[in-house]
Motif scaffolding. Structure first.
Motif, PDB file in Angstrom:
ATOM      1  N   LEU A   1      36.929  28.566  40.147  1.00 16.92           N
ATOM      2  CA  LEU A   1      37.323  29.422  41.341  1.00 16.92           C
ATOM      3  C   LEU A   1      36.246  30.464  41.468  1.00 16.92           C
ATOM      4  CD1 LEU A   1      40.910  30.078  40.593  1.00 16.92           C
ATOM      5  CD2 LEU A   1      40.102  29.005  42.447  1.00 16.92           C
ATOM      6  N   PRO A   2      35.553  30.794  42.439  1.00 17.70           N
ATOM      7  CA  PRO A   2      34.649  31.751  42.829  1.00 17.70           C
ATOM      8  C   PRO A   2      34.993  33.122  42.624  1.00 17.70           C
ATOM      9  CG  PRO A   2      35.276  30.892  44.843  1.00 17.70           C
ATOM     10  CD  PRO A   2      35.791  30.129  43.852  1.00 17.70           C
ATOM     11  N   PHE A   3      36.315  33.573  42.828  1.00 17.25           N
ATOM     12  CA  PHE A   3      36.806  34.963  42.864  1.00 17.25           C
ATOM     13  C   PHE A   3      38.268  34.945  42.252  1.00 17.25           C
ATOM     14  CE2 PHE A   3      33.721  35.283  46.269  1.00 17.25           C
ATOM     15  CZ  PHE A   3      32.839  36.467  45.962  1.00 17.25           C
ATOM     16  N   ARG A   4      38.507  36.053  41.706  1.00 16.64           N
ATOM     17  CA  ARG A   4      39.896  36.320  41.198  1.00 16.64           C
ATOM     18  C   ARG A   4      40.486  37.469  42.057  1.00 16.64           C
ATOM     19  NH1 ARG A   4      41.878  36.906  34.994  1.00 16.64           N
ATOM     20  NH2 ARG A   4      43.992  37.018  35.224  1.00 16.64           N
ATOM     21  N   VAL A   5      41.444  37.605  42.343  1.00 14.96           N
ATOM     22  CA  VAL A   5      42.066  38.570  43.121  1.00 14.96           C
ATOM     23  C   VAL A   5      43.221  39.285  42.206  1.00 14.96           C
ATOM     24  CG1 VAL A   5      43.132  39.664  45.140  1.00 14.96           C
ATOM     25  CG2 VAL A   5      41.542  37.552  45.212  1.00 14.96           C
TER      26      VAL A   5
ATOM     27  N   ILE B   1      53.040  53.611  51.455  1.00 17.79           N
ATOM     28  CA  ILE B   1      53.055  52.325  50.421  1.00 17.79           C
ATOM     29  C   ILE B   1      51.498  52.484  49.719  1.00 17.79           C
ATOM     30  CG2 ILE B   1      52.004  49.904  50.507  1.00 17.79           C
ATOM     31  CD1 ILE B   1      53.737  49.497  53.083  1.00 17.79           C
ATOM     32  N   GLU B   2      51.427  52.327  48.223  1.00 14.44           N
ATOM     33  CA  GLU B   2      50.216  52.303  47.613  1.00 14.44           C
ATOM     34  C   GLU B   2      49.661  50.873  47.210  1.00 14.44           C
ATOM     35  OE1 GLU B   2      49.616  55.611  44.375  1.00 14.44           O
ATOM     36  OE2 GLU B   2      50.068  53.559  43.313  1.00 14.44           O
ATOM     37  N   ILE B   3      48.370  51.007  47.557  1.00 14.57           N
ATOM     38  CA  ILE B   3      47.619  49.523  47.255  1.00 14.57           C
ATOM     39  C   ILE B   3      46.589  49.841  46.079  1.00 14.57           C
ATOM     40  CG2 ILE B   3      48.187  48.909  49.896  1.00 14.57           C
ATOM     41  CD1 ILE B   3      45.298  49.261  50.712  1.00 14.57           C
ATOM     42  N   ASN B   4      46.322  48.759  45.480  1.00 12.70           N
ATOM     43  CA  ASN B   4      45.325  48.728  44.522  1.00 12.70           C
ATOM     44  C   ASN B   4      44.886  47.430  44.259  1.00 12.70           C
ATOM     45  OD1 ASN B   4      43.559  49.090  42.341  1.00 12.70           O
ATOM     46  ND2 ASN B   4      44.951  50.297  41.349  1.00 12.70           N
ATOM     47  N   VAL B   5      43.563  46.786  44.752  1.00  7.56           N
ATOM     48  CA  VAL B   5      43.367  45.606  44.729  1.00  7.56           C
ATOM     49  C   VAL B   5      41.705  45.423  44.040  1.00  7.56           C
ATOM     50  CG1 VAL B   5      42.652  43.611  46.314  1.00  7.56           C
ATOM     51  CG2 VAL B   5      44.462  45.036  46.988  1.00  7.56           C
ATOM     52  N   LYS B   6      41.951  44.521  42.993  1.00  8.31           N
ATOM     53  CA  LYS B   6      40.667  44.249  42.315  1.00  8.31           C
ATOM     54  C   LYS B   6      40.402  42.859  42.747  1.00  8.31           C
ATOM     55  CE  LYS B   6      41.703  47.305  38.456  1.00  8.31           C
ATOM     56  NZ  LYS B   6      41.860  47.642  37.024  1.00  8.31           N
ATOM     57  N   VAL B   7      39.087  42.884  42.721  1.00 10.12           N
ATOM     58  CA  VAL B   7      38.621  41.588  42.951  1.00 10.12           C
ATOM     59  C   VAL B   7      37.114  41.245  41.825  1.00 10.12           C
ATOM     60  CG1 VAL B   7      37.049  40.025  44.605  1.00 10.12           C
ATOM     61  CG2 VAL B   7      38.829  41.513  45.499  1.00 10.12           C
ATOM     62  N   LYS B   8      37.334  40.060  41.312  1.00 12.29           N
ATOM     63  CA  LYS B   8      36.374  39.946  40.321  1.00 12.29           C
ATOM     64  C   LYS B   8      35.611  38.498  40.728  1.00 12.29           C
ATOM     65  CE  LYS B   8      35.375  39.260  35.504  1.00 12.29           C
ATOM     66  NZ  LYS B   8      36.231  39.330  33.981  1.00 12.29           N
ATOM     67  N   SER B   9      34.201  38.443  40.505  1.00 11.95           N
ATOM     68  CA  SER B   9      33.483  37.222  40.921  1.00 11.95           C
ATOM     69  C   SER B   9      33.264  36.610  39.610  1.00 11.95           C
ATOM     70  CB  SER B   9      31.938  37.658  41.259  1.00 11.95           C
ATOM     71  OG  SER B   9      31.299  38.477  40.421  1.00 11.95           O
TER      72      SER B   9
ATOM     73  N   PHE C   1      25.178  35.179  43.681  1.00  8.72           N
ATOM     74  CA  PHE C   1      25.669  36.569  44.642  1.00  8.72           C
ATOM     75  C   PHE C   1      26.168  35.780  45.903  1.00  8.72           C
ATOM     76  CE2 PHE C   1      21.453  36.240  46.190  1.00  8.72           C
ATOM     77  CZ  PHE C   1      21.384  36.335  47.359  1.00  8.72           C
ATOM     78  N   ALA C   2      27.238  36.415  46.166  1.00 15.57           N
ATOM     79  CA  ALA C   2      28.033  36.036  47.534  1.00 15.57           C
ATOM     80  C   ALA C   2      27.504  36.781  48.727  1.00 15.57           C
ATOM     81  CB  ALA C   2      29.602  35.916  47.195  1.00 15.57           C
ATOM     82  N   THR C   3      27.584  36.273  49.969  1.00 15.51           N
ATOM     83  CA  THR C   3      27.513  37.021  50.772  1.00 15.51           C
ATOM     84  C   THR C   3      28.639  37.195  51.924  1.00 15.51           C
ATOM     85  OG1 THR C   3      26.386  35.100  52.224  1.00 15.51           O
ATOM     86  CG2 THR C   3      25.030  36.284  50.693  1.00 15.51           C
ATOM     87  N   ASN C   4      28.675  38.082  52.806  1.00 11.56           N
ATOM     88  CA  ASN C   4      29.802  38.281  53.715  1.00 11.56           C
ATOM     89  C   ASN C   4      31.084  38.149  53.163  1.00 11.56           C
ATOM     90  OD1 ASN C   4      27.459  38.520  55.916  1.00 11.56           O
ATOM     91  ND2 ASN C   4      27.492  36.377  55.900  1.00 11.56           N
ATOM     92  N   VAL C   5      31.332  38.721  52.098  1.00 15.70           N
ATOM     93  CA  VAL C   5      32.682  38.836  51.652  1.00 15.70           C
ATOM     94  C   VAL C   5      33.412  39.590  52.597  1.00 15.70           C
ATOM     95  CG1 VAL C   5      34.114  38.880  49.469  1.00 15.70           C
ATOM     96  CG2 VAL C   5      31.747  38.099  49.240  1.00 15.70           C
ATOM     97  N   THR C   6      34.883  39.117  52.719  1.00 16.82           N
ATOM     98  CA  THR C   6      35.753  40.097  53.472  1.00 16.82           C
ATOM     99  C   THR C   6      37.119  39.669  53.009  1.00 16.82           C
ATOM    100  OG1 THR C   6      34.545  39.538  55.434  1.00 16.82           O
ATOM    101  CG2 THR C   6      36.838  40.515  55.889  1.00 16.82           C
ATOM    102  N   VAL C   7      37.664  40.946  52.462  1.00 15.77           N
ATOM    103  CA  VAL C   7      39.030  40.703  51.893  1.00 15.77           C
ATOM    104  C   VAL C   7      40.160  41.310  52.881  1.00 15.77           C
ATOM    105  CG1 VAL C   7      40.742  41.375  49.977  1.00 15.77           C
ATOM    106  CG2 VAL C   7      38.173  41.126  49.542  1.00 15.77           C
TER     107      VAL C   7
ATOM    108  N   GLY D   1      27.591  38.117  40.873  1.00 19.19           N
ATOM    109  CA  GLY D   1      28.205  37.457  39.965  1.00 19.19           C
ATOM    110  C   GLY D   1      28.713  38.314  38.875  1.00 19.19           C
ATOM    111  N   ASP D   2      29.741  37.883  38.058  1.00 17.85           N
ATOM    112  CA  ASP D   2      30.620  38.454  36.854  1.00 17.85           C
ATOM    113  C   ASP D   2      30.513  40.077  37.334  1.00 17.85           C
ATOM    114  OD1 ASP D   2      31.414  38.733  34.422  1.00 17.85           O
ATOM    115  OD2 ASP D   2      29.440  38.879  33.346  1.00 17.85           O
ATOM    116  N   THR D   3      31.074  40.207  38.323  1.00 13.83           N
ATOM    117  CA  THR D   3      31.129  41.718  38.718  1.00 13.83           C
ATOM    118  C   THR D   3      32.553  41.922  39.326  1.00 13.83           C
ATOM    119  OG1 THR D   3      28.936  41.968  39.488  1.00 13.83           O
ATOM    120  CG2 THR D   3      30.185  43.561  40.001  1.00 13.83           C
TER     121      THR D   3
END
Length: 434
Positions: A287-291, A303-311, A318-324, A362-364
């Motif tokens: 998997l390239p990303f973990r959410v 509403i309270e949101i807290n989202v972490k994305v790990k490469s 490195f990834a380009t044009n990442v959109t969440v 990567g690894d970020t």
């Protein structure tokens, strides 16, 4: 097989028809119009049977393209032919398929239908070959006329063993590009359980080679590596990790016998760009990303949101044009967002917070936090909590682990070939429920 081909518009009017067998007349168009178009059955099922006639159809733009058959026909072959026919029409006319396009080019389309079907059986549907001996000029709705290439050695090329490539091709610089493009699909439940995890990939080739070359390359397929370990008695273990390809399909230029024998892909490539192979892999996906999302409803208005994305790929990439895309309720009034990297903004048109990161090493790990104010309503419906989706591109990374182990080009003139192999992973359906 196919007894006739019909082109109808949305009103059920016949734009063009071609019958290949006895027993089928244009009256079947009335049946299709009354039973499918008028009854609004179009889109529910692409196969309909009325009496002894079977109708298999696709809708392209405002045009129905219908294959009519008597009795029990091979539906998969018919739909594959209809798909190829649409590509041929677009290749000739260079436009979207519509009523005017069919009417303006009916002479060309009759000639195409005579070439691609013989007594209802699909024949040659290779676009490059058809362009060599169908000399009608296609006219688009804008009035542009497409020039056809002059015919030369038509019979030899059409009936030869290698109909997809003509002789006498010459390039100053002989290059071969192989692009491994993969679309990663992921579905994770709100408890972190993986519901779907697979990769749909394709191998695209750009061929700029002179003469009549034969290309050969091998993949890190587990069966291939096992066979090599058995043949070489000195090695007791396989070198490198192998992958299991669940299913794959090839361009007609691939020698399937060689692939079944030693799992190598051998082919005489067409000139230019084409798709050599498509495949699907469901095991051992990287998997390239973990959410990691946390969405908490604080009462009726906050509403309270807290989202972490790990490469999950190496720091060298490195990834380009990442959109969440983080969906929010429709009655959202105001958002206060804080993103560790990139730009985050609530877009009412999308009904979600769009978090865009141009470059993701990567690894970020990056995080996004925020508070959302919503408007309380009298007839309040519970929020459906749509999943968080991602869009991205990761160059030089293959999520399936597929790797081109070697690439060779053989040609009798023995010229020097410049070979390139590139990888890219894109987001397919990449979702995480909250």
């Amino acid at each position: 097989m196919i007894s006739g081909i019909l082109f109808l518009n949305q009103k059920g009017e016949v734009l063009l028809s071609r019958m290949y067998r006895d027993g089928v007349t244009r009256q079947v168009a009335e049946t299709f119009r009354n039973q499918v178009i008028v009854q609004k059955e179009a889109g529910r099922c692409p196969v309909q049977m009325f009496g002894t006639s079977s109708f298999m159809y696709v809708k392209v733009g405002s045009v129905f393209i219908v294959a009519v058959s008597q009795g029990n026909a091979q539906a998969a072959v018919a739909f594959q032919f209809l798909s190829s026919l649409v590509k041929i029409i677009k290749a000739y006319c260079g436009s979207d398929v519509n009523d005017n396009l069919i009417r303006n080019n009916f002479v060309l389309l009759y000639e195409v239908l005579d070439e691609v079907l013989d007594y209802g059986f699909p024949q040659n549907t290779t676009i490059d070959l058809l362009k060599n001996f169908i000399t009608q000029q296609a006219e688009s709705p804008s009035g542009d006329v497409m020039e056809m290439t002059p015919t030369a050695n038509i019979t030899i090329q059409a009936t030869g063993a290698i109909s997809w490539r003509k002789e006498g091709i010459k390039y100053r610089k002989n290059e071969l590009f192989i692009d491994v493009v993969e679309h990663c699909n992921l579905m994770v439940s709100n408890k972190g359980t993986v519901l779907r995890n697979d990769v749909v990939g394709s191998i695209l080739v750009k061929c700029y080679l002179s003469g009549m070359p034969e290309c050969k390359f091998g993949l890190n397929d587990k069966l291939l590596l096992d066979n090599e370990a058995k043949n070489n008695r000195n090695k007791t273990r396989r070198t490198g990790a192998g992958i299991e390809i669940d299913d794959c399909s090839f361009h007609q230029c691939v020698k399937l016998g060689k692939f079944d024998q030693d799992r190598t892909v051998s082919f005489v490539p067409p000139d230019g760009e084409f798709q050599l192979m498509s495949y699907r892999i469901t095991e051992s996906i990287n998997l390239p990303f973990r959410v990691l999302p946390v969405v908490t409803e604080l009462g009726r208005t906050r509403i309270e949101i807290n989202v972490k994305v790990k490469s999950m790929y190496t720091f060298k990439l490195f990834a380009t044009n990442v959109t969440v895309k983080i969906p929010l309720p429709k009655n959202t009034a105001h958002c206060v967002l804080n993103a560790a990297s990139g730009k985050a903004k609530y877009e009412s048109a999308e009904g979600a917070v769009m978090w865009r990161i141009r470059r993701f090493p990567g690894d970020t790990e990056y995080s996004l936090s925020g508070e959302v104010e919503i408007i309380a309503s009298v007839n309040e419906k519970p929020w459906s909590r749509p999943p968080i989706t991602m869009d991205f591109q990761v160059p030089m990374f293959a999520a399936s682990g597929l790797h081109v182990r070697f690439l060779k080009v053989f040609e009798k003139s023995n010229y020097t070939t410049i070979k390139w192999v590139r990888y890219i992973t894109k987001a397919g359906t990449y979702q995480h429920r909250v």
